[in-house]
Design an enzyme around this catalytic site. Structure first.
Site, PDB file in Angstrom:
ATOM      1  N   GLU A  77     -13.271 -41.007 -33.195  1.00  0.00           N
ATOM      2  CA  GLU A  77     -14.273 -41.696 -32.385  1.00  0.00           C
ATOM      3  C   GLU A  77     -13.621 -42.464 -31.236  1.00  0.00           C
ATOM      4  OE1 GLU A  77     -17.238 -40.982 -32.655  1.00  0.00           O
ATOM      5  OE2 GLU A  77     -17.421 -40.166 -34.680  1.00  0.00           O
ATOM      6  N   ARG A  87     -31.534 -44.742 -37.976  1.00  0.00           N
ATOM      7  CA  ARG A  87     -32.433 -43.588 -38.180  1.00  0.00           C
ATOM      8  C   ARG A  87     -33.066 -43.705 -39.561  1.00  0.00           C
ATOM      9  NH1 ARG A  87     -31.272 -39.152 -41.098  1.00  0.00           N
ATOM     10  NH2 ARG A  87     -29.115 -39.756 -41.315  1.00  0.00           N
ATOM     11  N   CYS A 140     -21.483 -47.202 -39.459  1.00  0.00           N
ATOM     12  CA  CYS A 140     -20.118 -46.842 -39.049  1.00  0.00           C
ATOM     13  C   CYS A 140     -19.795 -47.429 -37.684  1.00  0.00           C
ATOM     14  CB  CYS A 140     -19.947 -45.319 -39.017  1.00  0.00           C
ATOM     15  SG  CYS A 140     -19.882 -44.610 -40.658  1.00  0.00           S
ATOM     16  N   HIS A 164     -14.733 -40.042 -38.276  1.00  0.00           N
ATOM     17  CA  HIS A 164     -15.759 -39.498 -39.158  1.00  0.00           C
ATOM     18  C   HIS A 164     -15.245 -38.203 -39.785  1.00  0.00           C
ATOM     19  CE1 HIS A 164     -19.257 -41.880 -37.343  1.00  0.00           C
ATOM     20  NE2 HIS A 164     -19.514 -41.903 -38.637  1.00  0.00           N
TER      21      HIS A 164
END
Ligand code: PCA
Length: 198
Positions: A77, A87, A140, A164
């Site tokens: 990332e 979400r 995260c 990830h």
């Protein structure tokens, strides 16, 4: 060299999280002292736990790891943003919408890990890898932002970043989603730790 390595507990109706599993199994490369921790999937608790660990252990580097279901390789990332937008609710049932993580804080931070070096080392080992430009807006990203913010504000010598990992084969809905085995995740993390310790 002291490295703080974190994974996560399961979330989103899963019974396993590859990040927590891999972090538990990793062997510390020579010359590194590894501090491992499994974080809760909680917008409120995870950043606090991470901050406490950083203050208490003063690591030279922080590598946080999480699951990104649907991605096909290790995602290094690049950027953490000051925004929480779930979400789905986190494991405490909290589902923020468009909320800053640190009110008045910087909009974003870049990873301070050597991403191109990590990418090259993982590719060389035959592992699928990409540099990712979004860690999402879930827990995260919140953990990544917390580590990067602390590094920028208070611990300038500390390297901080996030990666990830994809689903495990048993989470892939019979091959509908890409996956990596926990052994491959462990190998990837050990390679990353070695690069960080160089
Ligand atoms: N993945 C989630 C949170 C915990 C995890 O392993 C995320 O990508 O935000």
């Amino acid at each position: 060299m002291k490295i703080l390595l974190t994974g996560f507990e399961p979330f989103d109706n899963e019974t396993i999280n590859p990040s927590g599993e891999a972090v538990r199994r990793v062997k510390a490369p020579e010359g590194t002292e590894l501090i491992r921790h499994c974080l809760p999937v909680s917008f409120r608790a995870a950043p606090v736990q991470l901050e406490d660990l950083i203050r208490q252990d003063r690591p030279d580097a922080v590598l946080c790891v999480g699951q990104a279901g649907g991605r096909s390789g290790i995602s290094l990332e690049r950027i953490a943003v000051n925004l929480m937008d779930g979400r789905i609710p986190d494991n405490d049932g909290f589902q923020p919408a468009d909320e800053p993580l640190v009110p008045g804080g910087e909009t974003a931070y870049f990873s301070t890990l050597p991403l191109r070096k990590l990418e090259a080392a993982l590719r060389e080992a035959g592992l699928p890898v990409q540099i990712s430009n979004t860690a999402g807006l879930f827990v995260c990203n919140a953990v990544f932002y917390t580590a990067a913010c602390l590094a920028a504000r208070e611990f300038p010598g500390m390297k901080a970043g996030f990666l990830h990992v994809p689903y495990l084969p048993e989470q892939s809905r019979e091959g509908k989603y890409p996956s990596l085995s926990v052994e491959e995740d462990v190998r990837a993390l050990e390679i990353c730790l070695k690069v960080l310790a160089e």
